[in-house]
Scaffold this active site. Structure first.
Site, mmCIF file in Angstrom:
data_model
loop_
_atom_site.group_PDB
_atom_site.id
_atom_site.type_symbol
_atom_site.label_atom_id
_atom_site.label_comp_id
_atom_site.label_asym_id
_atom_site.label_seq_id
_atom_site.Cartn_x
_atom_site.Cartn_y
_atom_site.Cartn_z
ATOM 1 N N LYS A 191 -37.940 -5.295 76.853
ATOM 2 C CA LYS A 191 -38.580 -4.233 76.075
ATOM 3 C C LYS A 191 -39.967 -3.884 76.593
ATOM 4 O O LYS A 191 -40.519 -2.858 76.239
ATOM 5 C CB LYS A 191 -38.581 -4.567 74.590
ATOM 6 C CG LYS A 191 -39.368 -5.754 74.191
ATOM 7 C CD LYS A 191 -39.240 -5.940 72.694
ATOM 8 C CE LYS A 191 -39.825 -7.274 72.286
ATOM 9 N NZ LYS A 191 -39.451 -7.689 70.968
ATOM 10 N N ARG A 192 -40.530 -4.715 77.448
ATOM 11 C CA ARG A 192 -41.813 -4.357 78.069
ATOM 12 C C ARG A 192 -41.637 -3.115 78.950
ATOM 13 O O ARG A 192 -42.557 -2.335 79.117
ATOM 14 C CB ARG A 192 -42.343 -5.504 78.936
ATOM 15 C CG ARG A 192 -42.894 -6.645 78.154
ATOM 16 C CD ARG A 192 -44.438 -6.703 78.213
ATOM 17 N NE ARG A 192 -44.957 -7.323 76.994
ATOM 18 C CZ ARG A 192 -45.692 -6.697 76.076
ATOM 19 N NH1 ARG A 192 -46.020 -5.441 76.226
ATOM 20 N NH2 ARG A 192 -46.115 -7.324 75.011
#
Ligand code: GLU
Length: 493
Positions: free
Chosen positions: A253-254
């Site tokens: 998700k980064r």
């Protein structure tokens, strides 16, 4: 033999696109073979599993149009479908392993295990359990259990030779037993570990084919051994390639929003997302790019899966979504917009925010732009003109919001207030970079209400995008992490 497949998510966070991808392939495989696809929840991590996450998983998969015939929400003949409700079953099976000498109670303390690992690391060895409790006498074991000593149950593992197994996609795989740890099967609190639960459940739920992510390949020796100890046939296994970010790192998700709900909230159609997930390592025999889940099931062959890491790329997904949107009839297109955002429910949520701020109804659109659509993110200079340290504020807010239970105004306010206090900032100054990140402007409708309206997924992605624009070096990121830990420690006092 009826083909039965399953998806077995852990309800510990947001419904992940990786879960939908694995679910789709299992569903397609079962459907292709006239079989059944079921859902089981692996909630053995009691501290991290939540009912809210369960509900999010059910509704996200339903929104996508993936259906299951048995599950915690539907029941069925192989229940319970939540591992936390099956503890006596695991206990019974583990007792059998211990009675047969295939598993043993282990009384080692955390301190001893830590020291053991450190010594192994110092010698450059792989860290694994050293067998300390493996050969305790039956009398000693009985006495220590009788005395109430805390213990886990570990499985015995051969010390020599190689474990060989066949993967439906990868062929024969060999892993030396010397690399396999004497896995804990039952924890001190009576909860099973994944390895025990997955084997017992797949067997009792009559799963014939396990299609799961490639990160589980190294676990197969433990599972194969457990099947052998129990005297059961092992289901066929296929380890699917993991989804990747455009830079080929593991989808995270980064770098890429991973929550299914994010895609729903930005107006991706479920059938487009499903189509896109179907393209992850798989293709139709005629290579056509637009296909439905039904088309996929009709033509599904494992042999058409390619193992090179499939890239999940938002631009490509947006392109595909556009194909779907443009192919709709004008009427259906209108319906979709209504279902997405321009409907009375959404308007009801906005009325308290806008009514008292409106002089003319045509004031509305400029006020609402960042809520009804994406905002234009200002450049780094806009953030650095703030009095307060923008990167730190956004980073810490993001970290706190990641773990927020209920997405409610007061909860979000409390997060910001306690961070502002910790940083010694006036709330107004603290909120300034957040306004910029969320609305793209210094002044907008009330921030917390805006966040509630946008939902947790879109809010968090906007904060993450702002951090990207500001640019946080590796060193600065470490520093932020340290500062955040200090904040957590201080709030726990
Ligand atoms: N709970 C595991 C996961 O979420 C399931 C792995 C499996 O399919 O065996 O990845």
């Amino acid at each position: 033999m009826k083909v039965r497949t399953r998806i077995a998510p852990s309800p510990t966070g947001d419904p992940h696109v990786g879960t939908a991808y694995i679910a789709l392939f299992n569903w397609a495989f079962a459907t292709r073979h006239g079989g059944e696809f079921i859902l089981r929840l692996e909630d053995t991590d009691a501290a991290r599993s939540t009912k809210a996450s369960e509900q999010k998983i059910f509704s996200a998969l339903r929104w996508l149009g993936i259906s299951w015939v048995e599950g915690p929400d539907l029941g069925g003949p192989h229940g319970a479908y939540r591992q936390s409700e099956r503890l006596p079953i695991y206990r019974r099976h583990v007792d059998q392993l211990v009675a047969n000498g295939d598993a043993f109670p282990c009384f080692c303390t955390t301190e001893r295990l830590d020291a053991m690992r450190q010594a192994q690391q110092a010698k450059g060895e792989t860290t694994r359990y050293d067998g300390h409790c493996q050969n305790l006498s039956a009398e000693e074991v009985a006495a220590r259990i009788q005395a109430g000593e805390s213990h886990v149950i570990r499985m015995r593992v051969p010390t020599e030779g190689v474990c060989a197994f066949d993967d439906l996609l990868r062929g024969r795989i060999e892993i030396p037993w010397s690399q396999v740890d004497m896995q804990v099967l039952l924890k001190a609190d009576g909860f099973p570990t994944y390895h025990l639960a997955v084997v017992v459940d797949d067997y009792l739920m009559e799963i014939t084919h396990v299609l799961r992510g490639e990160e589980w390949i190294n676990s197969v020796p433990k599972h194969q051994l457990l099947y052998r100890y129990f005297g059961w046939d092992m289901p066929a296994h296929a380890h699917l390639p993991l989804l990747r970010n455009p830079d080929h790192s593991k989808l995270s998700k980064r770098k890429n929003p991973t929550s299914i709900n994010y895609y729903r909230d930005i107006g991706i159609l479920p059938e487009a997302l499903l189509n896109y997930l179907g393209m992850m390592g798989w293709s139709m025999p005629d290579e056509r790019e637009i296909f439905s889940a039904r088309d996929m099931a009709e033509h599904f062959e494992l042999s058409r899966i390619s193992l090179g890491g499939p890239v999940f790329d938002l631009d490509k997904l947006s392109w595909l979504n556009g194909q779907y949107l443009r192919a709709l009839s004008p009427d259906a297109f209108g319906d979709r917009i209504g279902r997405w955002m321009l409907n009375r429910d959404k308007l009801n949520a906005l009325i308290p925010l806008i009514q008292q701020r409106t002089g003319r109804l045509d004031d509305l659109a400029p006020q609402l732009d960042y809520l009804l659509g994406n905002r234009r993110l200002p450049d780094a200079a806009a953030f650095s003109s703030n009095k307060a340290p923008a990167a730190q504020i956004i980073d810490h807010t993001l970290r706190s919001l990641e773990t927020l239970g209920a997405w409610e105004r007061n909860a979000i306010f409390n997060v910001c207030k306690s961070l502002a206090d910790h940083l010694g900032l006036k709330l107004k100054d603290f909120l300034q970079p957040l306004f910029l990140a969320i609305s793209g402007r210094e002044v907008s409708l009330p921030l917390f209400d805006s966040m509630v309206f946008l939902g947790s997924d879109v809010t968090r992605v906007r904060l993450r995008e702002a951090l990207d624009v500001i640019g946080v070096s590796k060193k600065a990121a470490k520093e932020l992490e340290k500062n955040y830990s200090a904040f957590l420690a201080a709030t726990r006092e």
